[in-house]
Design a protein around this motif. Sequence first.
Motif, mmCIF file in Angstrom:
data_model
loop_
_atom_site.group_PDB
_atom_site.id
_atom_site.type_symbol
_atom_site.label_atom_id
_atom_site.label_comp_id
_atom_site.label_asym_id
_atom_site.label_seq_id
_atom_site.Cartn_x
_atom_site.Cartn_y
_atom_site.Cartn_z
ATOM 1 N N ALA A 154 18.584 75.557 -71.662
ATOM 2 C CA ALA A 154 18.733 76.854 -70.996
ATOM 3 C C ALA A 154 20.181 77.336 -71.000
ATOM 4 C CB ALA A 154 18.214 76.765 -69.563
ATOM 5 N N GLU A 155 21.140 76.435 -70.884
ATOM 6 C CA GLU A 155 22.554 76.804 -70.834
ATOM 7 C C GLU A 155 23.189 76.866 -72.215
ATOM 8 O OE1 GLU A 155 24.042 77.704 -67.990
ATOM 9 O OE2 GLU A 155 22.076 77.429 -67.079
ATOM 10 N N ARG A 156 22.491 76.406 -73.234
ATOM 11 C CA ARG A 156 23.058 76.310 -74.578
ATOM 12 C C ARG A 156 22.760 77.583 -75.373
ATOM 13 N NH1 ARG A 156 24.286 71.081 -77.018
ATOM 14 N NH2 ARG A 156 24.742 71.473 -79.196
ATOM 15 N N GLN A 157 23.739 78.069 -76.113
ATOM 16 C CA GLN A 157 23.599 79.312 -76.865
ATOM 17 C C GLN A 157 23.359 79.046 -78.350
ATOM 18 O OE1 GLN A 157 23.630 82.489 -75.512
ATOM 19 N NE2 GLN A 157 23.524 81.334 -73.606
ATOM 20 N N ILE A 217 12.697 77.415 -80.318
ATOM 21 C CA ILE A 217 13.317 77.010 -79.052
ATOM 22 C C ILE A 217 13.871 78.226 -78.326
ATOM 23 C CG2 ILE A 217 15.177 75.650 -78.027
ATOM 24 C CD1 ILE A 217 14.713 73.613 -80.294
ATOM 25 N N THR A 218 14.444 79.169 -79.063
ATOM 26 C CA THR A 218 14.936 80.394 -78.451
ATOM 27 C C THR A 218 13.789 81.193 -77.836
ATOM 28 O OG1 THR A 218 16.748 80.470 -80.036
ATOM 29 C CG2 THR A 218 16.260 82.501 -78.854
ATOM 30 N N LEU A 219 12.642 81.226 -78.509
ATOM 31 C CA LEU A 219 11.468 81.878 -77.920
ATOM 32 C C LEU A 219 11.043 81.153 -76.653
ATOM 33 C CD1 LEU A 219 9.221 82.694 -81.006
ATOM 34 C CD2 LEU A 219 10.307 84.330 -79.480
ATOM 35 N N GLY A 220 11.103 79.827 -76.665
ATOM 36 C CA GLY A 220 10.739 79.045 -75.487
ATOM 37 C C GLY A 220 11.647 79.330 -74.306
ATOM 38 N N LYS A 221 12.905 79.633 -74.566
ATOM 39 C CA LYS A 221 13.837 79.946 -73.489
ATOM 40 C C LYS A 221 13.496 81.266 -72.813
ATOM 41 C CE LYS A 221 18.183 79.469 -74.371
ATOM 42 N NZ LYS A 221 19.485 79.398 -75.062
ATOM 43 N N LYS A 222 12.864 82.191 -73.538
ATOM 44 C CA LYS A 222 12.468 83.470 -72.930
ATOM 45 C C LYS A 222 11.362 83.253 -71.904
ATOM 46 C CE LYS A 222 13.619 86.368 -76.868
ATOM 47 N NZ LYS A 222 13.081 87.243 -77.909
ATOM 48 N N SER A 223 10.451 82.357 -72.188
ATOM 49 C CA SER A 223 9.347 81.940 -71.316
ATOM 50 C C SER A 223 8.552 83.103 -70.711
ATOM 51 C CB SER A 223 9.839 81.011 -70.210
ATOM 52 O OG SER A 223 10.597 81.711 -69.264
ATOM 53 N N ASP A 224 8.165 84.051 -71.552
ATOM 54 C CA ASP A 224 7.226 85.072 -71.113
ATOM 55 C C ASP A 224 6.010 85.044 -72.038
ATOM 56 O OD1 ASP A 224 8.425 86.113 -73.338
ATOM 57 O OD2 ASP A 224 8.785 88.102 -72.517
ATOM 58 N N LEU A 225 5.004 85.809 -71.711
ATOM 59 C CA LEU A 225 3.740 85.764 -72.447
ATOM 60 C C LEU A 225 3.909 86.211 -73.900
ATOM 61 C CD1 LEU A 225 0.730 85.196 -72.354
ATOM 62 C CD2 LEU A 225 0.378 87.546 -71.614
ATOM 63 N N ALA A 226 4.706 87.228 -74.132
ATOM 64 C CA ALA A 226 4.908 87.715 -75.493
ATOM 65 C C ALA A 226 5.577 86.650 -76.358
ATOM 66 C CB ALA A 226 5.740 88.993 -75.493
ATOM 67 N N ALA A 227 6.568 85.950 -75.805
ATOM 68 C CA ALA A 227 7.249 84.888 -76.546
ATOM 69 C C ALA A 227 6.299 83.722 -76.811
ATOM 70 C CB ALA A 227 8.471 84.407 -75.777
ATOM 71 N N TYR A 228 5.455 83.407 -75.827
ATOM 72 C CA TYR A 228 4.484 82.321 -76.005
ATOM 73 C C TYR A 228 3.503 82.654 -77.127
ATOM 74 C CZ TYR A 228 1.064 78.717 -74.878
ATOM 75 O OH TYR A 228 0.224 77.641 -74.952
ATOM 76 N N ARG A 229 3.034 83.886 -77.154
ATOM 77 C CA ARG A 229 2.085 84.290 -78.203
ATOM 78 C C ARG A 229 2.756 84.308 -79.566
ATOM 79 N NH1 ARG A 229 -1.189 89.033 -74.939
ATOM 80 N NH2 ARG A 229 -2.546 87.593 -73.806
ATOM 81 N N GLU A 230 4.014 84.729 -79.627
ATOM 82 C CA GLU A 230 4.726 84.724 -80.901
ATOM 83 C C GLU A 230 4.934 83.296 -81.401
ATOM 84 O OE1 GLU A 230 8.807 86.565 -82.833
ATOM 85 O OE2 GLU A 230 8.195 87.177 -80.825
ATOM 86 N N ALA A 231 5.244 82.381 -80.493
ATOM 87 C CA ALA A 231 5.409 80.978 -80.872
ATOM 88 C C ALA A 231 4.071 80.370 -81.308
ATOM 89 C CB ALA A 231 5.993 80.182 -79.711
ATOM 90 N N MET A 232 2.994 80.720 -80.616
ATOM 91 C CA MET A 232 1.670 80.192 -80.986
ATOM 92 C C MET A 232 1.212 80.729 -82.341
ATOM 93 S SD MET A 232 0.118 77.865 -79.397
ATOM 94 C CE MET A 232 -1.450 78.074 -80.204
ATOM 95 N N ALA A 233 1.707 81.886 -82.744
ATOM 96 C CA ALA A 233 1.358 82.415 -84.058
ATOM 97 C C ALA A 233 1.992 81.587 -85.168
ATOM 98 C CB ALA A 233 1.797 83.866 -84.177
ATOM 99 N N PHE A 234 3.080 80.857 -84.859
ATOM 100 C CA PHE A 234 3.761 80.048 -85.867
ATOM 101 C C PHE A 234 3.431 78.566 -85.730
ATOM 102 C CE2 PHE A 234 7.338 77.813 -87.748
ATOM 103 C CZ PHE A 234 7.435 78.452 -88.969
#
Length: 113
Positions: A85-88, A49-66
């Motif tokens: 988005a507002e939650r830490q 979910i933290t990777l999803g909050k970044k919402s860039d291509l590198a984060a998407y690829r890292e999430a797809m690897a898992f």
Amino acid sequence: MPKNRKLGKPTDQRMAMLRQQVTDFLGRGRMETTVTRAKEIKPLAEKMITLGKKSDLAAYREAMAFITREDVCKKLFQEIAPEYAERQGGYTRIVRTGVRRGDAAETAVIELV
């Protein structure tokens, strides 16, 4: 004390099982499993979910690897992550539900907050 629980499986089988359970959990939003598995799923799901909050291509690829299914990854980046988005952190909750009848394993429900 070991860093993670072995869950009675070798490393490759354990990681494959956890990847699949995190994928199923993110796809449905909640899941019933044993308490120990839920405790292992929680940090992995929160990292996705933290990777999803970044919402860039590198984060998407890292999430797809898992994550094992592309539709769940798209749902993570388009629907789930913007809600937090507002939650830490602290995106999931584990609620104990009692013992399983067959083997008396303690069960729990893990769900998105």
